[in-house]
Design a protein around this motif. Structure first.
Motif, PDB file in Angstrom:
ATOM      1  N   SER A   4      14.381   5.727  -3.039  1.00 25.79           N
ATOM      2  CA  SER A   4      14.057   4.909  -4.208  1.00 25.79           C
ATOM      3  C   SER A   4      12.575   4.953  -4.558  1.00 25.79           C
ATOM      4  O   SER A   4      12.163   4.435  -5.588  1.00 25.79           O
ATOM      5  CB  SER A   4      14.471   3.454  -3.962  1.00 25.79           C
ATOM      6  OG  SER A   4      13.737   2.903  -2.871  1.00 25.79           O
ATOM      7  N   GLY A   5      11.766   5.546  -3.681  1.00 27.27           N
ATOM      8  CA  GLY A   5      10.348   5.658  -3.988  1.00 27.27           C
ATOM      9  C   GLY A   5       9.473   5.221  -2.838  1.00 27.27           C
ATOM     10  O   GLY A   5       9.842   5.343  -1.669  1.00 27.27           O
ATOM     11  N   CYS A   6       8.303   4.709  -3.176  1.00 28.98           N
ATOM     12  CA  CYS A   6       7.297   4.344  -2.178  1.00 28.98           C
ATOM     13  C   CYS A   6       6.912   2.880  -2.346  1.00 28.98           C
ATOM     14  O   CYS A   6       6.705   2.403  -3.472  1.00 28.98           O
ATOM     15  CB  CYS A   6       6.051   5.226  -2.342  1.00 28.98           C
ATOM     16  SG  CYS A   6       4.689   4.800  -1.257  1.00 28.98           S
ATOM     17  N   VAL A   7       6.848   2.162  -1.230  1.00 30.41           N
ATOM     18  CA  VAL A   7       6.451   0.758  -1.235  1.00 30.41           C
ATOM     19  C   VAL A   7       5.348   0.585  -0.197  1.00 30.41           C
ATOM     20  O   VAL A   7       5.454   1.086   0.925  1.00 30.41           O
ATOM     21  CB  VAL A   7       7.633  -0.173  -0.902  1.00 30.41           C
ATOM     22  CG1 VAL A   7       7.161  -1.615  -0.869  1.00 30.41           C
ATOM     23  CG2 VAL A   7       8.761   0.009  -1.907  1.00 30.41           C
ATOM     24  N   SER A   8       4.288  -0.123  -0.564  1.00 26.21           N
ATOM     25  CA  SER A   8       3.187  -0.309   0.379  1.00 26.21           C
ATOM     26  C   SER A   8       2.601  -1.705   0.249  1.00 26.21           C
ATOM     27  O   SER A   8       2.735  -2.361  -0.791  1.00 26.21           O
ATOM     28  CB  SER A   8       2.088   0.736   0.141  1.00 26.21           C
ATOM     29  OG  SER A   8       1.461   0.523  -1.107  1.00 26.21           O
ATOM     30  N   HIS A   9       1.958  -2.143   1.329  1.00 26.90           N
ATOM     31  CA  HIS A   9       1.191  -3.372   1.281  1.00 26.90           C
ATOM     32  C   HIS A   9       0.090  -3.299   2.327  1.00 26.90           C
ATOM     33  O   HIS A   9       0.158  -2.500   3.270  1.00 26.90           O
ATOM     34  CB  HIS A   9       2.063  -4.615   1.492  1.00 26.90           C
ATOM     35  CG  HIS A   9       2.653  -4.717   2.860  1.00 26.90           C
ATOM     36  ND1 HIS A   9       3.917  -4.254   3.160  1.00 26.90           N
ATOM     37  CD2 HIS A   9       2.159  -5.229   4.017  1.00 26.90           C
ATOM     38  CE1 HIS A   9       4.180  -4.486   4.435  1.00 26.90           C
ATOM     39  NE2 HIS A   9       3.129  -5.069   4.977  1.00 26.90           N
ATOM     40  N   ILE A  10      -0.926  -4.116   2.145  1.00 25.99           N
ATOM     41  CA  ILE A  10      -2.020  -4.188   3.098  1.00 25.99           C
ATOM     42  C   ILE A  10      -2.221  -5.652   3.482  1.00 25.99           C
ATOM     43  O   ILE A  10      -1.812  -6.560   2.757  1.00 25.99           O
ATOM     44  CB  ILE A  10      -3.329  -3.614   2.525  1.00 25.99           C
ATOM     45  CG1 ILE A  10      -3.726  -4.351   1.242  1.00 25.99           C
ATOM     46  CG2 ILE A  10      -3.201  -2.125   2.269  1.00 25.99           C
ATOM     47  CD1 ILE A  10      -5.046  -3.905   0.667  1.00 25.99           C
ATOM     48  N   GLU A  11      -2.839  -5.862   4.643  1.00 26.96           N
ATOM     49  CA  GLU A  11      -3.128  -7.218   5.110  1.00 26.96           C
ATOM     50  C   GLU A  11      -4.609  -7.301   5.424  1.00 26.96           C
ATOM     51  O   GLU A  11      -5.132  -6.530   6.238  1.00 26.96           O
ATOM     52  CB  GLU A  11      -2.302  -7.567   6.340  1.00 26.96           C
ATOM     53  CG  GLU A  11      -2.545  -8.980   6.855  1.00 26.96           C
ATOM     54  CD  GLU A  11      -1.690  -9.327   8.059  1.00 26.96           C
ATOM     55  OE1 GLU A  11      -2.120 -10.199   8.845  1.00 26.96           O
ATOM     56  OE2 GLU A  11      -0.611  -8.727   8.209  1.00 26.96           O
ATOM     57  N   ILE A  12      -5.307  -8.232   4.750  1.00 28.03           N
ATOM     58  CA  ILE A  12      -6.744  -8.414   4.937  1.00 28.03           C
ATOM     59  C   ILE A  12      -6.992  -9.856   5.354  1.00 28.03           C
ATOM     60  O   ILE A  12      -6.693 -10.792   4.602  1.00 28.03           O
ATOM     61  CB  ILE A  12      -7.512  -8.097   3.639  1.00 28.03           C
ATOM     62  CG1 ILE A  12      -7.289  -6.642   3.225  1.00 28.03           C
ATOM     63  CG2 ILE A  12      -9.001  -8.376   3.817  1.00 28.03           C
ATOM     64  CD1 ILE A  12      -7.960  -6.273   1.917  1.00 28.03           C
ATOM     65  N   ASP A  13      -7.503 -10.010   6.576  1.00 26.35           N
ATOM     66  CA  ASP A  13      -7.803 -11.356   7.096  1.00 26.35           C
ATOM     67  C   ASP A  13      -6.621 -12.303   6.940  1.00 26.35           C
ATOM     68  O   ASP A  13      -6.771 -13.467   6.523  1.00 26.35           O
ATOM     69  CB  ASP A  13      -9.039 -11.932   6.390  1.00 26.35           C
ATOM     70  CG  ASP A  13     -10.303 -11.151   6.716  1.00 26.35           C
ATOM     71  OD1 ASP A  13     -10.379 -10.602   7.831  1.00 26.35           O
ATOM     72  OD2 ASP A  13     -11.203 -11.085   5.858  1.00 26.35           O
ATOM     73  N   GLY A  14      -5.423 -11.805   7.265  1.00 26.55           N
ATOM     74  CA  GLY A  14      -4.222 -12.619   7.222  1.00 26.55           C
ATOM     75  C   GLY A  14      -3.558 -12.715   5.869  1.00 26.55           C
ATOM     76  O   GLY A  14      -2.463 -13.282   5.755  1.00 26.55           O
ATOM     77  N   ARG A  15      -4.186 -12.194   4.820  1.00 30.51           N
ATOM     78  CA  ARG A  15      -3.625 -12.240   3.464  1.00 30.51           C
ATOM     79  C   ARG A  15      -2.855 -10.952   3.208  1.00 30.51           C
ATOM     80  O   ARG A  15      -3.429  -9.870   3.195  1.00 30.51           O
ATOM     81  CB  ARG A  15      -4.754 -12.400   2.449  1.00 30.51           C
ATOM     82  CG  ARG A  15      -4.399 -12.046   1.006  1.00 30.51           C
ATOM     83  CD  ARG A  15      -3.794 -13.217   0.275  1.00 30.51           C
ATOM     84  NE  ARG A  15      -4.029 -13.093  -1.155  1.00 30.51           N
ATOM     85  CZ  ARG A  15      -3.220 -12.441  -2.013  1.00 30.51           C
ATOM     86  NH1 ARG A  15      -2.128 -11.835  -1.560  1.00 30.51           N
ATOM     87  NH2 ARG A  15      -3.499 -12.402  -3.294  1.00 30.51           N
ATOM     88  N   ILE A  16      -1.526 -11.058   3.055  1.00 32.00           N
ATOM     89  CA  ILE A  16      -0.694  -9.885   2.771  1.00 32.00           C
ATOM     90  C   ILE A  16      -0.692  -9.644   1.263  1.00 32.00           C
ATOM     91  O   ILE A  16      -0.384 -10.542   0.477  1.00 32.00           O
ATOM     92  CB  ILE A  16       0.743 -10.089   3.286  1.00 32.00           C
ATOM     93  CG1 ILE A  16       0.742 -10.221   4.817  1.00 32.00           C
ATOM     94  CG2 ILE A  16       1.631  -8.925   2.859  1.00 32.00           C
ATOM     95  CD1 ILE A  16       2.102 -10.507   5.406  1.00 32.00           C
ATOM     96  N   VAL A  17      -1.064  -8.445   0.878  1.00 31.51           N
ATOM     97  CA  VAL A  17      -1.183  -8.096  -0.538  1.00 31.51           C
ATOM     98  C   VAL A  17      -0.269  -6.914  -0.815  1.00 31.51           C
ATOM     99  O   VAL A  17      -0.435  -5.839  -0.226  1.00 31.51           O
ATOM    100  CB  VAL A  17      -2.634  -7.739  -0.904  1.00 31.51           C
ATOM    101  CG1 VAL A  17      -2.771  -7.569  -2.415  1.00 31.51           C
ATOM    102  CG2 VAL A  17      -3.604  -8.778  -0.388  1.00 31.51           C
ATOM    103  N   HIS A  18       0.691  -7.109  -1.689  1.00 32.33           N
ATOM    104  CA  HIS A  18       1.589  -6.025  -2.072  1.00 32.33           C
ATOM    105  C   HIS A  18       0.945  -5.173  -3.161  1.00 32.33           C
ATOM    106  O   HIS A  18       0.083  -5.643  -3.915  1.00 32.33           O
ATOM    107  CB  HIS A  18       2.931  -6.583  -2.533  1.00 32.33           C
ATOM    108  CG  HIS A  18       3.676  -7.290  -1.446  1.00 32.33           C
ATOM    109  ND1 HIS A  18       4.429  -6.618  -0.507  1.00 32.33           N
ATOM    110  CD2 HIS A  18       3.746  -8.614  -1.120  1.00 32.33           C
ATOM    111  CE1 HIS A  18       4.957  -7.494   0.341  1.00 32.33           C
ATOM    112  NE2 HIS A  18       4.549  -8.709  -0.004  1.00 32.33           N
ATOM    113  N   ALA A  19       1.373  -3.926  -3.237  1.00 30.28           N
ATOM    114  CA  ALA A  19       0.739  -2.955  -4.120  1.00 30.28           C
ATOM    115  C   ALA A  19       0.674  -3.446  -5.557  1.00 30.28           C
ATOM    116  O   ALA A  19      -0.343  -3.264  -6.241  1.00 30.28           O
ATOM    117  CB  ALA A  19       1.474  -1.614  -4.040  1.00 30.28           C
TER     118      ALA A  19
END
Length: 358
Positions: free
Chosen positions: A50-65
């Motif tokens: 279905s494609g590509c899904v990513s997220h990052i976590e900075i200082d406990g804050r999860i941020v979706h693409a």
């Protein structure tokens, strides 16, 4: 509106100035400090049919693409972070490289505006390419030779009547006897240096005709905004060849400068061809009134220009990131790249010239 800044722990106050301007724009600002990976950041990139899904976590804050509205690729620090893992050095280096590659992948897949696309930034660092494009656009450039051939270097120096400076294509520092790191700056070639010309076989060097200076210009382009400052580096003898040597003394002498319209338009065309919204350009104004282009730094510093001239460069960067100000090249990385506005023609065809952009 969430803006992600790619920076490092010891970044200068100029990054903070842009962050504060973004806060005034109503943005949430997140800092991805590359020298704090892998311990301080987490990331995940998933791929399926279905494609590509990513997220990052900075200082406990999860941020979706899809939460990130823009990325500012401010400045990276090549120094590796210290890790407490008890492993062999080569294993540690492998971990750090893999961490950097993984996080860079996650950042590059963010489907939003990037100031500027890292691939474009890396390409724009090629100074011989910059000079070639500038000359093609009708901008005056100095005669230049990059070589590790001592014979060709001697011939070039002779062709310039011995009035030549030497510089490096890459920016790096060396440690002196006091163990302090010092930047390799531009130096004038003197007669005694010719006795060491054979050392080029160890390391290439760039030679450039020494252009007489009436003023040195620093032109900072942010989107459609062009900020130009000038200084007479000849005020101090040790600043004549490279004004950075006299930076502390010359700091207060930088003044706003009005560029001729043709040069301004050509500078903007150059940024189009390099696919850049931002660039810090160095130009020499000769005593005869020639404007000679030296180079463009795709992530160049602007803090001292803003401080000494009070030109609102940080506000302009924040405005381009937020979308309040128009973007010259609306760059989305990888497969998410789209083209819009003036400058798209430069992306579609490398040899297709862009129309005037007053």
């Amino acid at each position: 509106m969430t803006i992600l800044t790619v920076t490092h722990v010891e970044d200068s106050w100029t990054a903070k100035a842009v962050h504060e301007a973004l806060l005034r724009e109503g943005a949430e600002v997140l800092s991805y400090e590359v020298d704090r990976i892998p311990a301080k950041f987490r990331m995940s990139v998933g791929n399926d049919s279905s494609g590509c899904v990513s997220h990052i976590e900075i200082d406990g804050r999860i941020v979706h693409a899809d939460e990130i509205t823009a990325v500012w690729h401010r400045r990276r620090n090549n120094a590796a972070p210290v890790t407490s893992v008890d492993l062999p050095d080569d294993m540690i280096q492998g971990i750090l490289r893999e961490s950097a590659a993984s996080f860079d992948t996650a950042i590059s897949l963010l489907p939003c505006f990037h100031l500027d696309d890292p691939a474009a930034v890396e390409r724009a660092r090629n100074r011989p390419f910059q000079l070639a494009v500038a000359a093609e656009l009708g901008i005056d450039v100095p005669r230049t030779l990059t070589t590790n051939n001592p014979v060709e270097a001697r011939e070039f120096i002779k062709s310039c009547d011995g009035r030549v400076v030497a510089k490096m294509l890459s920016s790096f520092g060396v440690r002196g006897e006091d163990n302090r790191e010092k930047v390799v700056m531009t130096n004038r070639i003197e007669a005694e240096h010719l006795n060491q010309i054979e050392s080029l076989s160890i390391c290439p060097m760039t030679f450039q005709e020494d252009i007489p200076k009436a003023l040195e210009l620093r032109i900072t382009v942010v989107g459609y905004e062009v900020f130009c400052a000038a200084v007479d580096s000849g005020l101090l003898a040790h600043g004549q060849t490279d004004w950075r040597r006299a930076h502390d003394e010359l700091y207060r002498h930088w003044q706003p400068y009005d560029l001729p319209k043709q040069l301004r338009d050509n500078i903007l065309r150059l940024l189009d061809r390099l696919q850049m919204n931002y660039g810090a350009i160095d130009v020499i104004l000769t005593p005869e009134g020639r404007y000679v282009f030296l180079e463009v730094n795709p992530v160049g510093q602007f803090g001292w220009v803003q401080t000494s001239t009070h030109m609102p460069i940080s506000n302009a960067i924040a405005g381009v990131l937020s979308g309040r100000l128009p973007r010259r090249v609306d760059i989305f990385p990888a497969n998410f790249r789209t083209f819009s506005g003036v400058g798209s023609a430069a992306l579609i065809g490398a040899n297709q010239e862009v129309s005037d952009v007053g």
